[in-house]
Design an enzyme around this catalytic site. Structure first.
Site, PDB file in Angstrom:
ATOM      1  N   GLU A 177       0.890  -1.174   0.000  1.00 23.59           N
ATOM      2  CA  GLU A 177       0.000   0.000   0.000  1.00 23.59           C
ATOM      3  C   GLU A 177       0.919   1.211   0.000  1.00 23.59           C
ATOM      4  OE1 GLU A 177      -3.233  -0.171  -0.239  1.00 23.59           O
ATOM      5  OE2 GLU A 177      -3.507  -2.312   0.111  1.00 23.59           O
ATOM      6  N   CYS A 191      -2.068   9.440   2.237  1.00 29.65           N
ATOM      7  CA  CYS A 191      -1.737   8.847   0.933  1.00 29.65           C
ATOM      8  C   CYS A 191      -2.801   9.215  -0.097  1.00 29.65           C
ATOM      9  CB  CYS A 191      -1.599   7.340   1.062  1.00 29.65           C
ATOM     10  SG  CYS A 191      -3.012   6.567   1.846  1.00 29.65           S
TER      11      CYS A 191
HETATM   12  P1  NAD Z   1       8.517   4.435   4.726  1.00 30.60           P
HETATM   13  O1  NAD Z   1       8.529   3.589   3.515  1.00 30.60           O
HETATM   14  O2  NAD Z   1       9.670   5.312   4.977  1.00 30.60           O
HETATM   15  O3  NAD Z   1       8.393   3.527   6.047  1.00 30.60           O
HETATM   16  C1  NAD Z   1       7.327   2.649   6.240  1.00 30.60           C
HETATM   17  C2  NAD Z   1       7.762   1.517   7.157  1.00 30.60           C
HETATM   18  O4  NAD Z   1       8.740   0.712   6.505  1.00 30.60           O
HETATM   19  C3  NAD Z   1       8.395   1.975   8.446  1.00 30.60           C
HETATM   20  O5  NAD Z   1       7.933   1.158   9.485  1.00 30.60           O
HETATM   21  C4  NAD Z   1       9.881   1.757   8.198  1.00 30.60           C
HETATM   22  O6  NAD Z   1      10.648   1.553   9.355  1.00 30.60           O
HETATM   23  C5  NAD Z   1       9.851   0.501   7.353  1.00 30.60           C
HETATM   24  N1  NAD Z   1      11.020   0.283   6.488  1.00 30.60           N
HETATM   25  C6  NAD Z   1      11.793   1.213   5.878  1.00 30.60           C
HETATM   26  N2  NAD Z   1      12.724   0.611   5.088  1.00 30.60           N
HETATM   27  C7  NAD Z   1      12.526  -0.725   5.211  1.00 30.60           C
HETATM   28  C8  NAD Z   1      13.158  -1.873   4.634  1.00 30.60           C
HETATM   29  N3  NAD Z   1      14.162  -1.755   3.761  1.00 30.60           N
HETATM   30  N4  NAD Z   1      12.700  -3.098   4.965  1.00 30.60           N
HETATM   31  C9  NAD Z   1      11.652  -3.235   5.820  1.00 30.60           C
HETATM   32  N5  NAD Z   1      11.018  -2.173   6.399  1.00 30.60           N
HETATM   33  C10 NAD Z   1      11.447  -0.937   6.093  1.00 30.60           C
HETATM   34  O7  NAD Z   1       7.151   5.231   4.681  1.00 30.60           O
HETATM   35  P2  NAD Z   1       6.654   6.375   5.663  1.00 30.60           P
HETATM   36  O8  NAD Z   1       7.462   7.602   5.397  1.00 30.60           O
HETATM   37  O9  NAD Z   1       6.565   5.853   7.057  1.00 30.60           O
HETATM   38  O10 NAD Z   1       5.155   6.582   5.163  1.00 30.60           O
HETATM   39  C11 NAD Z   1       4.783   7.524   4.229  1.00 30.60           C
HETATM   40  C12 NAD Z   1       4.469   6.860   2.917  1.00 30.60           C
HETATM   41  O11 NAD Z   1       3.473   5.875   3.104  1.00 30.60           O
HETATM   42  C13 NAD Z   1       3.883   7.822   1.900  1.00 30.60           C
HETATM   43  O12 NAD Z   1       4.429   7.573   0.640  1.00 30.60           O
HETATM   44  C14 NAD Z   1       2.412   7.476   1.896  1.00 30.60           C
HETATM   45  O13 NAD Z   1       1.729   7.808   0.721  1.00 30.60           O
HETATM   46  C15 NAD Z   1       2.460   6.015   2.115  1.00 30.60           C
HETATM   47  N6  NAD Z   1       1.177   5.549   2.628  1.00 30.60           N
HETATM   48  C16 NAD Z   1       0.403   4.744   1.855  1.00 30.60           C
HETATM   49  C17 NAD Z   1      -0.837   4.338   2.313  1.00 30.60           C
HETATM   50  C18 NAD Z   1      -1.725   3.428   1.503  1.00 30.60           C
HETATM   51  O14 NAD Z   1      -2.640   2.865   2.083  1.00 30.60           O
HETATM   52  N7  NAD Z   1      -1.506   3.270   0.215  1.00 30.60           N
HETATM   53  C19 NAD Z   1      -1.283   4.753   3.565  1.00 30.60           C
HETATM   54  C20 NAD Z   1      -0.470   5.590   4.302  1.00 30.60           C
HETATM   55  C21 NAD Z   1       0.764   5.966   3.845  1.00 30.60           C
END
Ligand code: NAD
Length: 511
Positions: free
Chosen positions: A233, A267
């Site tokens: 997502e 998002c």
């Molecule tokens: P992010 O990708 O930086 O982090 C998300 C999660 O992934 C965190 O828990 C982080 O610690 C973990 N993570 C980071 N690198 C990783 C790796 N290599 N392996 C495993 N885990 C890892 O995202 P964010 O900044 O926390 O969130 C914002 C983003 O999320 C925006 O792009 C937003 O649009 C998206 N988002 C999407 C939805 C949806 O339902 N489509 C909902 C909310 C947010």
């Protein structure tokens, strides 16, 4: 040992620290979750739903206090935390209480006549240990709802909440302890990227990830090594298309809420607004007036709280600065905080934007609303689809036929007509993105079933000694299949001589 700081982004107040999980703890947690799966997967759905009911009662009783804690962790106004984190979660629990039985019970499907007398059905089987990796923008519901979905389907779960909002991760851990669930059924691993990577390398049976596109790709690549199913997502750049016959006041209210709720860190925020040229001046004025009336503050008596992550402020400002350098005009705001270290970004409206600017192409994830005009329906669709993302979109028109025609042409996983963002709130609807916005769906029946293996079961009574397609092959079998093929599939079936005799002799061989 790495440590996370618990800090309120709105006030800057630090309230403590939290140790990140070590690789050994990640390993131990996986072992506990696997061992818990053995018994949890054998519980009945009614038993599992009992835990959810207990959780619902707890949340309903403590919702306000939990919402305030989420506010303290994110800087969002507490009413928003209550509506979008607590209420939505409760509504989803109720949805599962009412519908999970129908969605997870064995599903009979028809069986073709040639397969007589077999019967067929789909059995929804739990997958094992599901890893849920969640983001910071809705740190409660985007963690808890996938966790609950996995649990209801009979899986055990390991949650890795965002390191940007660790206090909410702790809150979720306490919540599941308060239910309480049997040991190992839900575990929380605190920490950042490394902990997420360690969790993926422990080979969970499914990964449910919400976050940035770049991270989603890395997780998918790591999961591919072990063919772990992933659901991603990801981000969005949602378009809002306003036709000249829309209810303009409603559409202007929606544009302002859709762009600025949660400081635009959604998002499904309205990140691109396309307005029909004939109503542009009037519409812009309405949007400007409504946005100017918004109050910024924390934790209540305000519509817009603070940003949650300082890094995101940098991204928002870089998009706005690039747009201004390329000729965009500021109608309101300008994305400059009152003081350099303030986490409050004033709502910003930009005009004179062009399709090639970052503000119209990349996910901004902040309180910025760029507005463009369009002349024709085709142009509106083309502009809306000219994005690498496809999460949500909205179409505004009183003409039902046109609204639906446009909605169905949009390259988007979800579309709202005369509303914004809200498709997510209906748990009956599947939710997810197309293009760079993700893979897979959760919510709705298919979303719950996505936390299971759909096992196809075909059941023969087992009373005949052989099947018509089995050994030994005979000339009669050949005639039978050629005759049947013509009869069933040819444009003008002809009856080949000798087919009836072959069918009769083959029929007798079955018993
Ligand atoms: P992010 O990708 O930086 O982090 C998300 C999660 O992934 C965190 O828990 C982080 O610690 C973990 N993570 C980071 N690198 C990783 C790796 N290599 N392996 C495993 N885990 C890892 O995202 P964010 O900044 O926390 O969130 C914002 C983003 O999320 C925006 O792009 C937003 O649009 C998206 N988002 C999407 C939805 C949806 O339902 N489509 C909902 C909310 C947010």
């Amino acid at each position: 040992m790495a440590v996370l700081t618990l800090q309120n982004p709105a006030t800057g107040q630090t309230t403590g620290t939290l140790e990140e999980a070590t690789p050994e703890q990640v390993q131990q947690t996986m072992l506990r979750a696997r061992s818990a799966f053995a018994s949890w997967s054998k519980t009945t759905l009614a038993e599992r739903l009992d835990y959810l009911v207990r959780l619902r009662h707890y949340l309903a009783l403590h919702g306000e206090e939990l919402a305030l804690k989420i506010s303290q962790d994110t800087g969002k106004v507490s009413l928003e935390a209550f509506m979008t984190e607590i209420f939505v979660t409760l509504d989803t629990i109720r949805f599962y209480e009412k519908n999970a039985h129908r969605m997870l019970s064995p599903q009979k499907v028809p069986t073709n006549l040639v397969l007589w007398p077999k019967k067929s059905y789909i059995h929804y089987k739990p997958m094992g240990v599901v890893a849920v990796i969640s983001p910071w923008n809705y740190p409660f519901q985007l963690a808890v709802i996938p966790v609950l979905s996995a649990l209801v389907a009979g899986n055990t779960v390991i949650l890795k909440p965002s390191e940007v909002t660790p206090a909410t991760g702790m809150l979720i851990e306490e919540l599941f302890r308060a239910v309480p669930l049997p040991d190992g059924v839900v575990s929380v691993l605190h920490g950042g990227r490394e902990v997420g990577q360690a969790l993926v390398s422990e080979r969970p049976d499914k990964i449910f990830f919400t976050g940035a596109v770049a991270t989603g790709k890395k997780i998918m690549a790591a999961a591919a090594e072990h063919l772990i199913p992933v659901e991603l997502e990801l981000g969005g750049k949602d378009p809002m298309i306003v036709f000249e016959d829309a209810h303009l006041d409603r559409a202007a209210n929606a544009a302002v809420w859709g762009a600025f709720t949660n400081s635009g860190q959604v998002c499904m925020s309205v990140e691109r607004l396309y307005v029909h040229e004939s109503i542009y001046a009037d519409f812009l004025e309405r949007v400007k007036q409504k946005a100017s009336a918004l109050r910024q503050g924390y934790p209540d008596q305000a519509e817009i709280g603070s940003m949650t992550s300082p890094q995101q402020i940098g991204i928002v400002r870089s998009h706005v600065e690039e747009a201004l350098a390329k000729g965009a005009a500021v109608v309101l705001g300008g994305s400059i905080p009152a003081t350099p270290d303030s986490m409050f970004l004033p709502p910003t409206i930009l005009t004179n934007v062009t399709a090639d600017m970052k503000i119209m192409q990349e996910e901004t994830f902040g309180p910025v609303l760029p507005i463009m005009t369009f002349a024709t329906e085709d142009e509106a669709v083309r502009l809306a689809n000219s994005s690498p993302y496809g999460l949500n979109a909205s179409v505004w028109s009183q003409d039902k036929t046109r609204a639906r025609r446009v909605a169905e042409q949009l390259e988007s996983g979800n579309v709202c007509i005369n509303d914004v963002i809200i498709s997510y709130a209906n748990p009956h609807l599947p939710f997810g993105g197309v293009k760079q916005s993700g893979i897979g769906r959760y919510r709705g029946p298919s979303g719950l079933q996505a936390f299971t293996h759909s096992v196809s079961i075909i059941h023969d009574p087992g009373t005949r000694k052989r099947e018509v397609n089995w050994y030994p092959y005979t000339e009669d079998q050949r005639r039978l299949f050629i005759g049947l093929t013509e009869l069933l599939y040819a444009r003008k079936p002809t009856w080949k001589q000798g087919t009836l005799g072959a069918i009769w002799r083959e029929w007798k061989r079955l018993f």
